[in-house]
Enzyme design. Sequence first.
Site, mmCIF file in Angstrom:
data_model
loop_
_atom_site.group_PDB
_atom_site.id
_atom_site.type_symbol
_atom_site.label_atom_id
_atom_site.label_comp_id
_atom_site.label_asym_id
_atom_site.label_seq_id
_atom_site.Cartn_x
_atom_site.Cartn_y
_atom_site.Cartn_z
ATOM 1 N N PHE A 118 1.879 13.270 30.241
ATOM 2 C CA PHE A 118 1.552 13.185 31.625
ATOM 3 C C PHE A 118 0.633 13.468 31.859
ATOM 4 O O PHE A 118 0.191 15.157 31.316
ATOM 5 C CB PHE A 118 2.657 12.723 33.019
ATOM 6 C CG PHE A 118 2.105 11.524 34.000
ATOM 7 C CD1 PHE A 118 3.216 10.114 32.566
ATOM 8 C CD2 PHE A 118 1.741 11.158 34.555
ATOM 9 C CE1 PHE A 118 3.113 9.448 33.409
ATOM 10 C CE2 PHE A 118 2.364 9.938 35.528
ATOM 11 C CZ PHE A 118 2.757 8.932 34.625
ATOM 12 N N GLN A 238 -5.752 12.903 47.359
ATOM 13 C CA GLN A 238 -5.584 12.419 46.296
ATOM 14 C C GLN A 238 -5.960 11.426 46.082
ATOM 15 O O GLN A 238 -5.624 10.545 47.024
ATOM 16 C CB GLN A 238 -4.290 12.725 45.498
ATOM 17 C CG GLN A 238 -4.356 12.658 43.869
ATOM 18 C CD GLN A 238 -3.224 12.994 42.335
ATOM 19 O OE1 GLN A 238 -2.076 12.426 43.056
ATOM 20 N NE2 GLN A 238 -3.510 14.335 42.563
ATOM 21 N N HIS A 240 -6.108 8.402 42.526
ATOM 22 C CA HIS A 240 -5.502 8.602 41.575
ATOM 23 C C HIS A 240 -6.585 7.003 40.967
ATOM 24 O O HIS A 240 -7.267 6.700 41.079
ATOM 25 C CB HIS A 240 -4.505 7.636 41.828
ATOM 26 C CG HIS A 240 -3.391 7.748 41.005
ATOM 27 N ND1 HIS A 240 -4.165 6.533 38.980
ATOM 28 C CD2 HIS A 240 -2.416 7.730 40.530
ATOM 29 C CE1 HIS A 240 -3.188 6.581 38.209
ATOM 30 N NE2 HIS A 240 -1.817 7.427 38.529
ATOM 31 N N ARG A 284 -5.803 14.126 37.697
ATOM 32 C CA ARG A 284 -6.322 13.479 38.298
ATOM 33 C C ARG A 284 -7.353 13.921 39.670
ATOM 34 O O ARG A 284 -8.243 12.539 39.422
ATOM 35 C CB ARG A 284 -5.888 13.051 39.644
ATOM 36 C CG ARG A 284 -4.405 12.028 39.124
ATOM 37 C CD ARG A 284 -3.186 11.505 39.598
ATOM 38 N NE ARG A 284 -1.813 10.968 38.927
ATOM 39 C CZ ARG A 284 -0.534 10.882 39.357
ATOM 40 N NH1 ARG A 284 -0.424 11.186 40.841
ATOM 41 N NH2 ARG A 284 0.194 9.624 39.012
ATOM 42 N N HIS A 350 -4.559 7.951 46.949
ATOM 43 C CA HIS A 350 -3.060 7.738 46.396
ATOM 44 C C HIS A 350 -2.456 8.801 47.350
ATOM 45 O O HIS A 350 -0.842 8.729 47.774
ATOM 46 C CB HIS A 350 -2.669 8.057 45.105
ATOM 47 C CG HIS A 350 -2.091 7.599 44.436
ATOM 48 N ND1 HIS A 350 -1.453 6.777 44.724
ATOM 49 C CD2 HIS A 350 -0.714 9.108 43.445
ATOM 50 C CE1 HIS A 350 0.105 6.715 43.537
ATOM 51 N NE2 HIS A 350 0.028 7.913 42.738
ATOM 52 N N ARG A 392 -1.481 17.070 43.550
ATOM 53 C CA ARG A 392 -0.808 17.412 42.832
ATOM 54 C C ARG A 392 -0.564 16.674 41.223
ATOM 55 O O ARG A 392 -1.758 15.910 40.923
ATOM 56 C CB ARG A 392 0.132 16.094 43.394
ATOM 57 C CG ARG A 392 1.382 15.265 42.862
ATOM 58 C CD ARG A 392 2.154 15.222 44.303
ATOM 59 N NE ARG A 392 1.762 13.377 44.029
ATOM 60 C CZ ARG A 392 1.447 12.446 43.057
ATOM 61 N NH1 ARG A 392 2.313 12.855 41.640
ATOM 62 N NH2 ARG A 392 1.792 11.136 43.152
ATOM 63 N N SER A 397 5.230 14.107 42.227
ATOM 64 C CA SER A 397 5.826 13.513 43.579
ATOM 65 C C SER A 397 7.279 12.997 43.932
ATOM 66 O O SER A 397 7.763 13.564 44.176
ATOM 67 C CB SER A 397 4.946 12.094 43.845
ATOM 68 O OG SER A 397 5.357 11.442 42.730
#
Length: 578
Positions: A118, A238, A240, A284, A350, A392, A397
Amino acid sequence: MAVHEFDAVIVGAGGAGLYAAMELSRQADLRVAVISKLYPTRSHTGAAQGGIGAALGNMEEDHWEWHMFDTVKGGDYLVDQDAAEILAREAIETVYDLEHLGLPFDRTPDGRIAQRRFGGHTHHFGQGPVRRACHAADRTGHMILQTLYQQCLRQNVRFFNEFQVLDLLLEDGVACGVVAWEILTGELHTFHARAVMFATGGWGRIYKVTSNAHTLTGDGAAICWRRGIPLEDMEFYQFHPTGIYRLGILMSEAARGEGAVLRNRHGERFMERYSPTLLDLAPRDIIARAMITEIREGRGIDGKDYLHLDFTHLPRQVLEEKLPDITSFARIYLGIDPLRQPVPVQPTAHYAMGGIPTDVWGRVVVDEKNTVLPGLYAAGECACVSVHGANRLGTNSLVDILVFGRRAGRDMVRYLREAERVSLRRNPDRDAREQVERLLRSEGKEKVAALRQELAEAMMEYCGIFRDGAGLQKMLGILGDLRERYRRIRLDDRGRVFNQDLLEAWELGCLLDVAEATVRSALNRTESRGAHMREDYPDRDDENWLKHTLLYRNSDGTFAFRYKPVVITRFQPQARTY
């Protein structure tokens, strides 16, 4: 008016709320209620697709210290490092707890929990991507909701579904309940409790293009702000990178973790220019800015404001077995088979990094000295324990809501063993009732849907991925105009039963509040850090801005900022490159 007596009331039935409720309900003598504006398994945790970050090391070497470092660096060093250490350490235990509770994780051939790559998660403190995200196909959040809800039912948690909480009750500086509106009947209910927790999620609906459900309107944060509680770090919102073009529906980062890549109109894998080491798995904020830069410089697809997410080189088995939901989304919403055609994507609003300030036990704090407001807790996206800082990382999350939801539940048990019940004042529902009646009686001509649309479009233009002082000032003026027009709305439905007009009008008040907090905070922070990119202040400024902001709305309608230092324990701020 109905009055209910409980020991603890939790507002919100996503992962944080359900985990806290489960912890509380393990004490047989405690009466626990969860109030949700939705049926619990429709909560937005279910939209979290890709996985939970935890350094299990099942696929390759990994350590919680690397996870902590990635979290701190990913947050552009605005992360409180004591909280980040808890997050990274307890993520491992939390994942195994979920496994024992029945969550059906994907497995390795030898039966261990499978993990995937990720964005921003690395080995050896940034040397390259690492497999850290524990997953159940691309339905991980959905499986978490099902697992925790079933455990809460088993342990006799009382649920009040389709109840909209309108107000927080405080007496002598102690939380003692909430007032909620039963959507089906229009009746107001007072919930008298010794401890209250908000787990109401985020507020992506302030933006036009968002991955957030229609219900994510900042209710909990707005209610607390109106009661004098500050909001922390609201400038950090944020985007995404990969939402479906125009719709905003998420194409999970798991796609890039499994090998999908971003391409511009020339077919170039453009992230090679922006993040030579992590490429399409950079954090991101970096990818979202890179995408907008490509579009601004004329490399959007067909000259338009979108790019391509390319799966066409991946085996069918990967899409069908590891990414079934997003494969289905592309086919249903766009009529595109990602096996054969790239998917049009653009950044989508997001996740809120800021929110209701808390300590590491989920206790709401009200100032820069971390003074606790007795009896009030918050966890999940509506809260800011500051594990995300300015940006983040993907998968964090779910870690946040589970680790700190569990911690909040455990501390509520401790608190309830010591706290006395605080008496309610007369007519505790008075303020909530006035809110409802004002909206129902309003005789203006303005339409709620039109105001919501104008707010979302303006926020996208003036307080989006790139911002500057002039645009933010203009947005404040637009917000003032929208507030004035909000006082002159007229509802088409003035009944009491299942009145969606009324619900959307009340939600608009919350959206205006959290949008104003976001814009004022963005205007105040004259630097660029993480997701907050000021084009008139393009550099990070640690000398003046390595600190958290607390924004207060005073009773006379004015605003005030206070500041508290970032907690730094292991990792000193460095230049952030990938």
